[in-house]
Design an enzyme around this catalytic site. Structure first.
Site, PDB file in Angstrom:
ATOM      1  N   GLU A   1       0.875  -1.165   0.000  1.00 11.49           N
ATOM      2  CA  GLU A   1       0.000   0.000   0.000  1.00 11.49           C
ATOM      3  C   GLU A   1       0.911   1.213   0.000  1.00 11.49           C
ATOM      4  O   GLU A   1       1.545   1.519   1.012  1.00 11.49           O
ATOM      5  CB  GLU A   1      -0.913  -0.029   1.230  1.00 11.49           C
TER       6      GLU A   1
ATOM      7  N   CYS B   1      -1.497   9.074   2.564  1.00 10.77           N
ATOM      8  CA  CYS B   1      -1.331   8.598   1.183  1.00 10.77           C
ATOM      9  C   CYS B   1      -2.473   9.004   0.275  1.00 10.77           C
ATOM     10  O   CYS B   1      -2.307   9.043  -0.950  1.00 10.77           O
ATOM     11  CB  CYS B   1      -1.169   7.081   1.177  1.00 10.77           C
TER      12      CYS B   1
END
Length: 473
Positions: free
Chosen positions: A214, A248
């Site tokens: 991720e 993110c």
């Protein structure tokens, strides 16, 4: 305090022995561990808030909302839904195959490694762990050395709530993670940046270890010229201010119609003043930059931009504080477009059409999420059809993370592998296919044994002559 490097192989071996003992297999046992994780988050929330305030300057409300509360809710829901997730499946097959009892068992992958980042260290440590617990895996949790207070707190509180024979915290920096990566794991789940991801992927490849990565990247925002730019600015700025932009899925840059750029800039200024009437520098609702090096990186990017600063954020290097800063007239090749910003800086890139915005996005690495503001279904469909990203969110930012039933994943440079709730459970679960051929089937199987008669060959190769329906483009 760092974990002794010499102890790391012993920790892994101990977890593997526990897994092989079958301790983690019973569903009720897994549910108890998930409820214990929820209890830990709930009972120790003040210590968690204090640690993240010390490490990151994180506002208490933000920690309780985005980290502690999310873990409690997801752990409890996962425990409640686990019996359904873990059910053995019996796929629908042709009648002549039904006596074979085709079955799909849900098996835990084994002993796994979870490497979490510093920016949302609570949820990004325990969200993967929830899936590992639910699947019946044992696990090592390696939190980031950039949040030392929080990482040490985990080493102290995790063994009080979770079985220490099945879940362990390993702390440290390069020597410790290097030793962890020398070892064989049954799955590695890494959240972080692409540079480190390549190191982890290379180490995993030596053992053919499956990975979930991720990562992140530059998540763009596209604003349709007909959309309410004032509302778009409010929602974008809120998403950018979470954890001072250090997430993110933060909006990284905005693509806006050229003649709407100044209107958008004014709207950002308006909503910034509403969010932070005294400015964000000393606001308890705005976080700090994680380290001196990250603070210097951000101020360096700002010093080199050729764009026009329209909202000048104040800087306090000693406290690693940086207020939101908006820069307009940013063009390709600018310093602010070199890398994922991961901070409270928002470039505005003017474009002349939606097609130009799409081309701008497609000329770069696939982002973790594409944000778009439009009321037009035709625009939404064009963006779905003509772009690639891990997710696509319309008319808001950040809030997609609140939907537990949606998969979260990147694509290409932004990572691979799915997570959140059942998707994380599935990631740590091996689908184990099975048939059980009855003795009574032998007369029907006789045709497969050599030598083959002409009639047998015809039957065995019948699929070659399957009718193919007509089609056209």
């Amino acid at each position: 305090m760092a974990t002794s490097v010499s102890m790391i192989p012993k920790i892994r071996d101990g977890l593997r022995a526990t897994f092989r003992s079958g301790m983690t297999r019973p569903i009720a046992w897994r549910q108890h561990q998930l409820y214990q994780l929820a209890r830990m988050a709930q009972n120790e929330r003040e210590l968690i808030c204090d640690a993240l305030k010390k490490d990151l300057g994180k506002p208490r409300t933000e920690v309780l909302m985005a980290e502690v509360g999310s873990i409690i809710e997801r752990a409890v829901k996962s425990a409640q839904q686990l019996p359904e997730w873990a059910k053995t499946e019996y796929p629908e097959v042709a009648d002549w195959q039904k006596p074979w009892k085709p079955t799909v068992y849900k098996a835990p992958r084994g002993t796994v490694l979870i490497v979490s980042p510093w920016n949302y260290p609570m949820i990004l440590s325990f969200q993967p762990l929830i899936g590992a617990i639910a699947a019946g895996c044992t696990a090592v949790l390696k939190p980031s050395e950039l949040v030392p207070t929080f990482s040490q707190l985990l080493a102290e509180i995790v063994p009080k709530y979770l079985n220490p024979n099945t879940y362990r915290v390993v702390n440290g920096a390069v020597p410790e993670i290097s030793k962890l990566l020398e070892l064989q794991w049954d799955h590695i789940f890494y959240t972080g940046n692409g540079r480190v991801a390549r190191i982890i992927a290379s180490a995993a490849a030596k053992h053919l270890t499956p990975l979930t990565l991720e990562l992140g990247g530059k998540s763009p925002v596209i604003i349709d010229s007909a959309y309410d730019h004032d509302l778009a600015a409010k929602r974008i700025l809120w998403g950018k201010c979470n954890n001072a932009g250090q997430i993110c899925v933060a909006p990284d840059y905005v693509l806006v119609q050229r003649d709407k750029q100044d209107e958008l800039a004014r709207a950002f200024q308006k909503h910034y003043n509403a969010f932070f009437p005294e400015g964000a520098l000393d606001s308890p609702s705005f976080g700090s930059i994680v380290s001196d090096s990250h603070h210097k990186r951000l101020t360096s990017l700002l010093s080199r931009t050729k764009g026009d600063v329209v909202l000048q954020g104040r800087v306090d290097a000693a406290r690693r504080r940086l207020e939101p800063t908006i820069v307009k007239n940013v063009v390709g090749g600018d310093s602010l477009l070199e890398e994922e910003l991961f901070g409270p800086i928002l470039p505005i890139v003017p474009v002349d059409s939606l097609d130009q915005a799409v081309d701008f996005v497609n000329a770069r690495s696939h982002p973790l999420v594409l944000y778009a503001f439009s009321d037009k279904e035709s625009v939404k469909q064009q963006l779905v059809s003509e772009t690639q990203s891990g997710g696509i969110v319309f008319n808001d930012t950040f809030q997609q993370l609140a939907v537990h039933e949606l998969p979260f994943a990147g694509v290409g440079e932004s990572g691979y592998g799915y997570q959140v709730m059942k998707y994380t459970y599935d990631m740590f679960t091996q689908l184990r296919s099975s048939i059980d051929m009855p003795k009574e089937a032998e007369p029907y199987l006789a045709i497969r044994y050599p030598p083959h008669s002409e009639e047998a060959v015809k039957a065995l190769t019948a699929a070659v002559h399957t009718p193919i329906p007509p089609s056209h483009q």
